[in-house]
Design an enzyme around this catalytic site. Structure first.
Site, PDB file in Angstrom:
ATOM      1  N   ALA A  99      90.876 124.036 103.425  1.00  0.00           N
ATOM      2  CA  ALA A  99      91.614 122.786 103.232  1.00  0.00           C
ATOM      3  C   ALA A  99      92.623 122.915 102.095  1.00  0.00           C
ATOM      4  O   ALA A  99      93.755 122.414 102.189  1.00  0.00           O
ATOM      5  CB  ALA A  99      90.633 121.648 102.945  1.00  0.00           C
TER       6      ALA A  99
ATOM      7  N   TYR B 125      89.369 133.680 111.709  1.00  0.00           N
ATOM      8  CA  TYR B 125      88.584 132.942 112.702  1.00  0.00           C
ATOM      9  C   TYR B 125      87.122 132.720 112.282  1.00  0.00           C
ATOM     10  O   TYR B 125      86.590 131.614 112.454  1.00  0.00           O
ATOM     11  CB  TYR B 125      88.655 133.643 114.055  1.00  0.00           C
ATOM     12  CG  TYR B 125      87.896 132.945 115.152  1.00  0.00           C
ATOM     13  CD1 TYR B 125      88.360 131.756 115.709  1.00  0.00           C
ATOM     14  CD2 TYR B 125      86.693 133.478 115.640  1.00  0.00           C
ATOM     15  CE1 TYR B 125      87.670 131.110 116.712  1.00  0.00           C
ATOM     16  CE2 TYR B 125      85.997 132.845 116.650  1.00  0.00           C
ATOM     17  CZ  TYR B 125      86.476 131.664 117.182  1.00  0.00           C
ATOM     18  OH  TYR B 125      85.776 131.028 118.184  1.00  0.00           O
TER      19      TYR B 125
ATOM     20  N   LYS C  24      94.174 125.621 101.005  1.00  0.00           N
ATOM     21  CA  LYS C  24      95.307 126.477 101.350  1.00  0.00           C
ATOM     22  C   LYS C  24      96.195 125.822 102.414  1.00  0.00           C
ATOM     23  O   LYS C  24      97.420 126.034 102.425  1.00  0.00           O
ATOM     24  CB  LYS C  24      94.810 127.852 101.805  1.00  0.00           C
ATOM     25  CG  LYS C  24      94.144 128.641 100.680  1.00  0.00           C
ATOM     26  CD  LYS C  24      95.067 128.829  99.468  1.00  0.00           C
ATOM     27  CE  LYS C  24      94.455 129.696  98.393  1.00  0.00           C
ATOM     28  NZ  LYS C  24      95.355 129.930  97.250  1.00  0.00           N
TER      29      LYS C  24
ATOM     30  N   ASN D 144      99.623 131.941  91.611  1.00  0.00           N
ATOM     31  CA  ASN D 144      98.651 132.843  92.204  1.00  0.00           C
ATOM     32  C   ASN D 144      97.204 132.440  91.940  1.00  0.00           C
ATOM     33  O   ASN D 144      96.321 132.754  92.733  1.00  0.00           O
ATOM     34  CB  ASN D 144      98.891 134.259  91.659  1.00  0.00           C
ATOM     35  CG  ASN D 144      97.774 135.208  91.997  1.00  0.00           C
ATOM     36  OD1 ASN D 144      97.666 135.695  93.110  1.00  0.00           O
ATOM     37  ND2 ASN D 144      96.906 135.482  91.023  1.00  0.00           N
TER      38      ASN D 144
END
Length: 226
Positions: free
Chosen positions: A153, A144, A155, A75
């Site tokens: 990048a 968006y 994730k 996490n």
């Protein structure tokens, strides 16, 4: 009894995941960089362990302190300091990848021997819809408007890593969760979901059986098709 390790478990999504899994009957080890920040986790009944995902010695010591391990929830994550391209440099992306990608590999690799001894080994990587390019390019999605390069990048890499770990570990259940836009300190409490809603997918994936999915990406509504 199911034994679970959660990284970044001192607050927000990690702490709520700990609360819910303890409620579900898990013995939870709450990993965090500074154990002085672990009072909330202790109050829940979690075992607090010092764990900095960017420090190999810290990770090794944390894993060595566990009696066994069935579920690993990766996490811990950072947002970073670059939110466009004008403030972006190599150091900014390296800092994010060190926690969000390399840190996940460091913890997972250290935990593999204990997980392999479990009858139902489970890994949940807390990713983000910000790493899902279809949503980054679809007007109307929460993701968006996001312009930050390093976080997106990292994730995206984590989602791909999840698939590859699942392929390499067929006896495991390895999946990625998307918390969605959740109100936490991470985003200045600007999200429209509660932390309970934001942990729905993670908790669901952390409690699956040996016949559950693997190599998938889920939000609180279920599987997200790649």
């Amino acid at each position: 009894m199911t034994t679970t390790l959660i990284t970044g478990a001192n607050r927000s999504l990690g702490l709520e995941t700990a609360r819910r899994l303890i409620e579900a009957g898990h013995t939870v080890y709450a990993g965090m960089r500074d154990t002085a920040s672990g009072d909330d986790a202790r109050a829940l009944g979690a075992h607090v362990v010092q764990l900095d995902v960017t420090d190999q010695a810290s990770v090794d010591a944390a894993v060595a302190s566990l009696p066994e391990l069935d579920v690993l929830v990766n996490n811990a994550g950072v947002l970073g300091s670059a939110f466009g391209v004008d403030d972006l440099d190599a150091a900014a992306i390296d800092d994010v990848l060190a926690t969000n990608v390399t840190g996940v590999v460091r913890v997972t690799q250290a935990a593999l021997p204990l997980l392999r001894a479990s009858s139902n080994p489970v890994v949940v990587n807390v990713a983000s819809g910000v790493g899902f390019t279809r949503w980054l390019t679809t007007p109307g999605h929460d993701e968006y408007p996001v312009a930050a390069v390093p976080y997106a990048a990292s994730k995206a890499a984590l989602i791909a890593m999840t698939v590859q770990y699942a392929k390499n570990l067929p006896g495991f259940r390895v999946n990625a969760s998307d918390p969605g836009y959740t109100a936490t300190a991470f985003n200045g409490f600007g999200g429209h979901q509660t932390v309970t809603e934001g942990t729905d997918a993670t908790v669901a994936l952390a409690t699956i059986g040996a016949d559950g999915p693997t190599g998938e990406f889920h939000d609180r509504n279920g599987r997200i098709a790649y």
